[in-house]
Design a protein around this motif. Structure first.
Motif, PDB file in Angstrom:
ATOM      1  N   PRO A 117       8.620 -11.621   8.520  1.00  0.00           N
ATOM      2  CA  PRO A 117       7.333 -10.950   8.751  1.00  0.00           C
ATOM      3  C   PRO A 117       7.117 -10.624  10.224  1.00  0.00           C
ATOM      4  CG  PRO A 117       7.014 -13.291   8.316  1.00  0.00           C
ATOM      5  CD  PRO A 117       8.450 -13.004   8.043  1.00  0.00           C
ATOM      6  N   GLY A 118       6.667  -9.400  10.467  1.00  0.00           N
ATOM      7  CA  GLY A 118       6.370  -8.990  11.824  1.00  0.00           C
ATOM      8  C   GLY A 118       7.575  -8.555  12.634  1.00  0.00           C
ATOM      9  N   GLY A 119       8.758  -8.681  12.089  1.00  0.00           N
ATOM     10  CA  GLY A 119       9.963  -8.328  12.824  1.00  0.00           C
ATOM     11  C   GLY A 119      10.254  -6.832  12.770  1.00  0.00           C
ATOM     12  N   ARG A 120      11.357  -6.447  13.430  1.00  0.00           N
ATOM     13  CA  ARG A 120      11.727  -5.036  13.455  1.00  0.00           C
ATOM     14  C   ARG A 120      12.031  -4.514  12.049  1.00  0.00           C
ATOM     15  NH1 ARG A 120      16.392  -3.469  17.550  1.00  0.00           N
ATOM     16  NH2 ARG A 120      14.727  -4.229  18.947  1.00  0.00           N
ATOM     17  N   LEU A 121      12.716  -5.337  11.241  1.00  0.00           N
ATOM     18  CA  LEU A 121      13.046  -4.923   9.892  1.00  0.00           C
ATOM     19  C   LEU A 121      11.790  -4.717   9.058  1.00  0.00           C
ATOM     20  CD1 LEU A 121      15.201  -4.400   7.708  1.00  0.00           C
ATOM     21  CD2 LEU A 121      15.135  -6.852   7.218  1.00  0.00           C
ATOM     22  N   ASP A 122      10.838  -5.617   9.194  1.00  0.00           N
ATOM     23  CA  ASP A 122       9.580  -5.510   8.456  1.00  0.00           C
ATOM     24  C   ASP A 122       8.858  -4.221   8.823  1.00  0.00           C
ATOM     25  OD1 ASP A 122       7.376  -6.035   6.924  1.00  0.00           O
ATOM     26  OD2 ASP A 122       6.540  -7.559   8.248  1.00  0.00           O
ATOM     27  N   ARG A 123       8.784  -3.905  10.106  1.00  0.00           N
ATOM     28  CA  ARG A 123       8.100  -2.680  10.550  1.00  0.00           C
ATOM     29  C   ARG A 123       8.843  -1.429  10.089  1.00  0.00           C
ATOM     30  NH1 ARG A 123       7.793  -5.805  15.307  1.00  0.00           N
ATOM     31  NH2 ARG A 123       9.422  -4.528  16.269  1.00  0.00           N
ATOM     32  N   THR A 124      10.166  -1.483  10.136  1.00  0.00           N
ATOM     33  CA  THR A 124      10.958  -0.332   9.708  1.00  0.00           C
ATOM     34  C   THR A 124      10.767  -0.045   8.220  1.00  0.00           C
ATOM     35  OG1 THR A 124      12.628  -0.788  11.400  1.00  0.00           O
ATOM     36  CG2 THR A 124      13.283   0.630   9.567  1.00  0.00           C
ATOM     37  N   ILE A 125      10.802  -1.097   7.420  1.00  0.00           N
ATOM     38  CA  ILE A 125      10.609  -0.921   5.981  1.00  0.00           C
ATOM     39  C   ILE A 125       9.209  -0.394   5.688  1.00  0.00           C
ATOM     40  CG2 ILE A 125      10.387  -2.173   3.794  1.00  0.00           C
ATOM     41  CD1 ILE A 125      12.716  -3.907   4.652  1.00  0.00           C
ATOM     42  N   ALA A 126       8.216  -0.862   6.436  1.00  0.00           N
ATOM     43  CA  ALA A 126       6.850  -0.382   6.223  1.00  0.00           C
ATOM     44  C   ALA A 126       6.730   1.104   6.524  1.00  0.00           C
ATOM     45  CB  ALA A 126       5.879  -1.176   7.099  1.00  0.00           C
ATOM     46  N   VAL A 127       7.356   1.564   7.601  1.00  0.00           N
ATOM     47  CA  VAL A 127       7.305   2.982   7.955  1.00  0.00           C
ATOM     48  C   VAL A 127       8.034   3.829   6.908  1.00  0.00           C
ATOM     49  CG1 VAL A 127       8.061   4.702   9.637  1.00  0.00           C
ATOM     50  CG2 VAL A 127       7.031   2.560  10.417  1.00  0.00           C
ATOM     51  N   LEU A 128       9.223   3.395   6.509  1.00  0.00           N
ATOM     52  CA  LEU A 128       9.985   4.149   5.514  1.00  0.00           C
ATOM     53  C   LEU A 128       9.278   4.191   4.175  1.00  0.00           C
ATOM     54  CD1 LEU A 128      13.626   2.940   6.307  1.00  0.00           C
ATOM     55  CD2 LEU A 128      12.562   5.127   6.905  1.00  0.00           C
ATOM     56  N   ALA A 129       8.652   3.073   3.793  1.00  0.00           N
ATOM     57  CA  ALA A 129       7.930   3.034   2.520  1.00  0.00           C
ATOM     58  C   ALA A 129       6.751   4.002   2.530  1.00  0.00           C
ATOM     59  CB  ALA A 129       7.448   1.614   2.236  1.00  0.00           C
ATOM     60  N   THR A 130       6.026   4.039   3.638  1.00  0.00           N
ATOM     61  CA  THR A 130       4.898   4.964   3.745  1.00  0.00           C
ATOM     62  C   THR A 130       5.372   6.412   3.704  1.00  0.00           C
ATOM     63  OG1 THR A 130       3.661   3.340   5.059  1.00  0.00           O
ATOM     64  CG2 THR A 130       2.927   5.627   5.153  1.00  0.00           C
ATOM     65  N   ALA A 131       6.460   6.705   4.409  1.00  0.00           N
ATOM     66  CA  ALA A 131       6.990   8.068   4.423  1.00  0.00           C
ATOM     67  C   ALA A 131       7.465   8.487   3.042  1.00  0.00           C
ATOM     68  CB  ALA A 131       8.133   8.170   5.434  1.00  0.00           C
ATOM     69  N   ALA A 132       8.130   7.582   2.327  1.00  0.00           N
ATOM     70  CA  ALA A 132       8.632   7.914   0.992  1.00  0.00           C
ATOM     71  C   ALA A 132       7.486   8.199   0.032  1.00  0.00           C
ATOM     72  CB  ALA A 132       9.496   6.777   0.458  1.00  0.00           C
ATOM     73  N   PHE A 133       6.434   7.408   0.105  1.00  0.00           N
ATOM     74  CA  PHE A 133       5.306   7.618  -0.801  1.00  0.00           C
ATOM     75  C   PHE A 133       4.541   8.888  -0.465  1.00  0.00           C
ATOM     76  CE2 PHE A 133       0.788   6.732  -1.959  1.00  0.00           C
ATOM     77  CZ  PHE A 133       0.959   6.802  -3.327  1.00  0.00           C
ATOM     78  N   ALA A 134       4.538   9.281   0.815  1.00  0.00           N
ATOM     79  CA  ALA A 134       3.772  10.456   1.232  1.00  0.00           C
ATOM     80  C   ALA A 134       4.458  11.762   0.863  1.00  0.00           C
ATOM     81  CB  ALA A 134       3.528  10.410   2.737  1.00  0.00           C
ATOM     82  N   LEU A 135       5.771  11.739   0.649  1.00  0.00           N
ATOM     83  CA  LEU A 135       6.491  12.978   0.342  1.00  0.00           C
ATOM     84  C   LEU A 135       6.258  13.394  -1.107  1.00  0.00           C
ATOM     85  CD1 LEU A 135       9.933  12.445   2.113  1.00  0.00           C
ATOM     86  CD2 LEU A 135       8.156  14.090   2.726  1.00  0.00           C
ATOM     87  N   PRO A 136       5.872  14.640  -1.347  1.00  0.00           N
ATOM     88  CA  PRO A 136       5.721  15.116  -2.732  1.00  0.00           C
ATOM     89  C   PRO A 136       7.065  15.166  -3.442  1.00  0.00           C
ATOM     90  CG  PRO A 136       4.608  16.578  -1.165  1.00  0.00           C
ATOM     91  CD  PRO A 136       5.466  15.655  -0.362  1.00  0.00           C
TER      92      PRO A 136
END
Length: 316
Positions: A129-148
């Protein structure tokens, strides 16, 4: 009704609620088609047809009757499996017999991929939690959900079909109406699954974070247990209800996105059937698609509710 529900038990209450929601959805489908300009008689008229012919077809289709009456007649046949007749004179059940299993197969594969991907990525992020991997996965997950879905579909087609040639761009059907080969399912399923992987990863990560703050999990950390064991034996069981609800909710979004994805990949599912039914103002066929997909989604939501009841002991 209030006296009846306690006797049914929690499962019965949940089932009645889901059934009521499905009936409301079907009524909304009837009303939505009725609000569109034109009707099935005009939409399916042939060249050279006279006004008298169109009026006769309108009467034959029952379009001269009130909407509520037509909806009631259609609903009375639903318990027996009678979904009515299309504007072209075909039984709705026969029209859906081929495309519906194809869509359920595609949606099932996408749903399984989204669940497995979300648990893997959410659990991986939760271990650090709070590490680089956690932040990276959070960004990628948000981007994937936002794409139609249509943007993802076009991107997948470019990369895996046009540039590399690894996977077919369109779906060919066999003699039974199903996809001719399994590799034709890969791109449509991936296009549907990726946004839901993003959505469910965030849900799984948040649920696991809540579990990590509980005393028994902290005690397991202090005892020096391996991280993977803490995740699978102490955190994941408590996070399961939230993950189950999110996954069941994803089923509705998957079937909604299937209309676009099936069209782009020429997939033989109910997406093309629904698009044609709306163009024809074919109310029974639209309602039949809604009933079939709504029943599948309601079943998944009911299962998720029962899992929540079983694990958390909450009342519906």
């Amino acid at each position: 009704m209030h006296r009846l529900l306690p006797a049914l038990g929690r499962a019965g209450v949940l089932a009645v609620r889901r059934l009521g929601l499905l009936v409301t959805l079907l009524a909304a489908a009837f009303a939505a088609v009725a609000l569109l300009p034109g009707d099935a008689a005009n939409a399916t008229s042939e060249r050279g047809e006279t006004t008298t012919d169109t009026a006769a077809r309108r009467a034959a289709l029952g379009l001269d009757r009130p909407l509520a009456e037509r909806f009631w007649d259609w609903m009375t046949g639903l318990p027996t499996g009678d979904l009515g007749t299309t504007a072209h004179g075909q039984p709705v059940t026969s029209v859906l017999a081929g495309p519906l299993p194809n869509t359920l197969l595609l949606g099932g594969l996408a749903l399984a991929a989204s669940l497995l991907g979300a648990l893997a990525l959410g659990g991986w992020a939760a271990l650090r939690p709070g590490g680089r991997l956690d932040r990276t996965i959070a960004v990628l997950a948000t981007a994937a959900f936002a794409l139609p879905e249509f943007v993802l579909s076009i991107g997948l087609l470019l990369v895996f079909s046009l540039w590399t040639g690894w996977l077919p761009a369109v779906t060919l059907t066999g003699a039974d109406g199903a996809p001719a080969s399994w590799d034709m399912l890969a791109l449509p399923a991936l296009a549907l699954a990726l946004p839901q992987i993003g959505w469910n990863t965030r849900i799984a990560r948040a649920a696991l974070a809540d579990q990590a703050a509980l005393p028994h999990v902290r005690a397991a950390v202090l005892d020096g247990l391996p991280r993977y064991r803490i995740l699978t034996h102490h955190m994941l069981p408590g996070a399961l209800p939230a993950v189950a609800i999110a996954t069941a909710t994803s089923a509705g979004m998957l079937l909604g996105g299937a209309v676009v994805v099936e069209t782009l990949f020429n997939y033989p599912g109910i997406g093309n059937v629904l698009a044609g039914a709306i163009a024809d103002r074919d109310t029974p066929l639209v309602a039949g698609v809604v009933a079939a997909t709504g029943a599948a989604i309601s079943t998944l939501l009911l299962c998720a509710d029962l899992i929540r009841e079983r694990v958390l002991g909450e009342r519906p």
